[in-house]
Scaffold this active site. Structure first.
Site, PDB file in Angstrom:
ATOM      1  N   GLY A  79       0.824  -1.209   0.000  1.00  0.00           N
ATOM      2  CA  GLY A  79       0.000   0.000   0.000  1.00  0.00           C
ATOM      3  C   GLY A  79       0.857   1.257   0.000  1.00  0.00           C
ATOM      4  O   GLY A  79       0.557   2.226  -0.694  1.00  0.00           O
ATOM      5  N   GLN A 136      -7.890   0.326   3.596  1.00  0.00           N
ATOM      6  CA  GLN A 136      -8.760  -0.233   4.631  1.00  0.00           C
ATOM      7  C   GLN A 136     -10.178  -0.492   4.119  1.00  0.00           C
ATOM      8  O   GLN A 136     -10.949  -1.188   4.777  1.00  0.00           O
ATOM      9  CB  GLN A 136      -8.827   0.703   5.852  1.00  0.00           C
ATOM     10  N   GLY A 175      -2.458  -6.180  -0.222  1.00  0.00           N
ATOM     11  CA  GLY A 175      -2.837  -7.585  -0.047  1.00  0.00           C
ATOM     12  C   GLY A 175      -3.008  -8.025   1.390  1.00  0.00           C
ATOM     13  O   GLY A 175      -3.956  -8.732   1.727  1.00  0.00           O
ATOM     14  N   THR A 233      10.732  -8.023 -12.105  1.00  0.00           N
ATOM     15  CA  THR A 233      10.092  -9.289 -12.475  1.00  0.00           C
ATOM     16  C   THR A 233       8.843  -9.520 -11.629  1.00  0.00           C
ATOM     17  O   THR A 233       8.891  -9.400 -10.403  1.00  0.00           O
ATOM     18  CB  THR A 233      11.099 -10.450 -12.299  1.00  0.00           C
ATOM     19  N   CYS A 257       1.729   1.151  12.073  1.00  0.00           N
ATOM     20  CA  CYS A 257       3.020   1.735  11.753  1.00  0.00           C
ATOM     21  C   CYS A 257       3.501   2.683  12.844  1.00  0.00           C
ATOM     22  O   CYS A 257       4.674   2.981  12.949  1.00  0.00           O
ATOM     23  CB  CYS A 257       2.945   2.473  10.430  1.00  0.00           C
TER      24      CYS A 257
HETATM   25  N1  PLP Z   1      -2.826   3.104   3.907  1.00  0.00           N
HETATM   26  C1  PLP Z   1      -3.581   2.710   4.942  1.00  0.00           C
HETATM   27  C2  PLP Z   1      -4.892   3.388   5.187  1.00  0.00           C
HETATM   28  C3  PLP Z   1      -3.142   1.685   5.794  1.00  0.00           C
HETATM   29  O1  PLP Z   1      -3.904   1.304   6.818  1.00  0.00           O
HETATM   30  C4  PLP Z   1      -1.896   1.069   5.519  1.00  0.00           C
HETATM   31  C5  PLP Z   1      -1.367   0.043   6.440  1.00  0.00           C
HETATM   32  O2  PLP Z   1      -1.635   0.038   7.641  1.00  0.00           O
HETATM   33  C6  PLP Z   1      -1.167   1.505   4.414  1.00  0.00           C
HETATM   34  C7  PLP Z   1      -1.656   2.527   3.623  1.00  0.00           C
HETATM   35  C8  PLP Z   1       0.140   0.878   4.067  1.00  0.00           C
HETATM   36  O3  PLP Z   1      -0.055  -0.402   3.499  1.00  0.00           O
HETATM   37  P1  PLP Z   1       1.167  -1.425   3.459  1.00  0.00           P
HETATM   38  O4  PLP Z   1       1.343  -1.939   4.846  1.00  0.00           O
HETATM   39  O5  PLP Z   1       0.729  -2.485   2.494  1.00  0.00           O
HETATM   40  O6  PLP Z   1       2.345  -0.670   2.958  1.00  0.00           O
END
Ligand code: PLP
Length: 388
Positions: free
Chosen positions: A72, A180, A201, A238, A324
């Site tokens: 994401g 989300q 994913g 790839t 995060c």
């Molecule tokens: N955007 C949102 C709203 C998210 O909740 C998250 C992950 O918590 C992300 C982006 C980032 O996704 P990824 O963990 O696949 O990088």
């Protein structure tokens, strides 16, 4: 009796057995490089393109508008930086909200260091962006409006269709981070009429390390990775056929399970109502326009981290902020943006359930969590009942 309850599905999800089964051949005999022209390569290429078609069919767009990325964050970075670079001659102004995921906020901050200007819109007490604020913030040099579809902490679902319409009235692109939302609510790029949309994913029972960016054809976005000609020459590397098949299988499974979200919503509401019986508690985010599995609740006079650890000892996984930033002791920027004072933001729990959650799991959280809050408050010198 102690049980294990995973209630942090907004942080990540388990890989579903169907997804794993669909991916396995590509770690074994179907190991070919999808770019190779011989049959071993075609064995990888065909399912990859079928996966793209499956995703495009569900999102209601063309397969050529679907790009595979690694997550994401990568999709968000590509959408925002790619638009910024490709449209710098038109302008250098971007509009976003104060409650975006760091994948969007930090990307905007990085662009500010490169001379771009960013407007961070306020949200109301439930976390909604007011479309009129978007309208008023658009300037002649605005190139992008980036507002998330559903918030990862408080689950608020934004009026993206209206925001996209407002952006387009002024010839401005609209990107939505739907990490989300996808898999939890119906998502159609045709209906939303956005120019770009991202998802990941590992939030929908596919593995970590695979993401998608939808880019409407004709949208001016800089290519992301130069190299081989993969992803129509725009994101070289790839192709990870196994994970690409995995994310398509997961999305299909999630969409087929959407009717079950009514049951998830019922469990969510029962849990929220029970937890709100705890004194000095409040629900954060909208009651109505909310992700089916999201509860975010603040318990005043306690520390979220202590609550999280005591829950863990009882076998319950919840979180106090976004995954995060949960290793930081700073209160959540989302809770501060909806107007919570620091002390209330600190004692918040994000509980995110899924269709794998059972009524027994909900009973277990109801049995365990309120006594944990009480135990922490009993030790707190600032809890009103303890003050002499
Ligand atoms: N955007 C949102 C709203 C998210 O909740 C998250 C992950 O918590 C992300 C982006 C980032 O996704 P990824 O963990 O696949 O990088």
């Amino acid at each position: 009796m102690k049980r294990f309850v995973y209630a942090d599905n907004a942080a990540t999800t388990s890989v579903s057995p169907k997804v794993l089964e669909a991916m396995l051949p590509f770690f074994g005999e179907n190991y070919g490089n999808a770019m190779s022209l011989y049959s071993k390569g075609r064995e990888a290429k065909k399912p990859l393109e079928e996966a793209r078609e499956t995703i495009a069919g569900i999102l209601e767009c063309k397969p050529s508008e679907i790009y595979f990325t690694s997550c994401g964050c990568e999709s968000d970075n590509w959408a925002i930086k790619g638009t910024a670079l490709a449209n710098a001659k038109k302008g250098k102004h971007i509009i976003t909200s104060k409650i975006e995921h760091p994948a969007v906020l930090e990307t905007c901050r990085a662009l500010e260091k490169q001379g771009y200007e960013v407007t961070y819109l306020d949200v109301d007490e439930n976390g909604f962006v007011n479309p009129d604020d978007v309208k008023n913030a658009i300037r002649d040099d605005t190139i992008l409006v980036a507002v998330m579809y559903a918030n990862n902490e408080i689950g608020t679902i934004q009026p993206i269709k209206e925001i996209a319409r407002i952006a387009h009235e002024r010839n401005v692109y609209c990107f939505t981070d739907a990490v989300q939302a996808v898999g939890n609510i119906p998502v159609s790029v045709k209906d939303l009429d956005v120019d770009m949309l991202s998802f990941s994913g590992h939030k929908i029972h596919a593995p970590k390390g695979i993401g998608v960016l939808y880019i409407k054809s004709g949208t001016r976005v800089f290519d992301l990775i130069d190299g081989g000609g993969q992803e129509r020459g725009r994101r070289a590397g790839t192709e990870n056929t196994a994970y690409i098949v995995g994310i398509a299988t997961a999305l299909k499974e999630a969409v087929e399970a959407l009717p079950d979200m009514k049951r998830v919503e019922k469990m969510r509401d029962r849990l929220a109502d029970e937890l709100l019986k705890v004194p000095y508690s409040r629900l954060n985010g909208s009651r109505e326009n909310r992700l089916p599995g999201n509860i975010n609740i603040s318990f005043e006079y306690i520390e979220g981290e202590s609550m999280l650890l005591l829950c863990d000892m009882d076998g319950i996984c919840i979180s106090t902020g976004s995954a995060c930033s949960s290793n930081s002791l700073e209160p959540s920027h989302v809770l501060l943006a909806i107007g919570l004072p620091h002390e209330k933001a600190h004692g918040s729990a994000r509980i995110t359930i899924s269709h794998q959650t059972t009524d027994e799991d909900i009973d277990y959280i109801i049995e365990k969590l309120p006594p944990i809050v009480k135990r922490l408050r009993d030790m707190s010198p600032i809890y009103p009942a303890n003050r002499t």
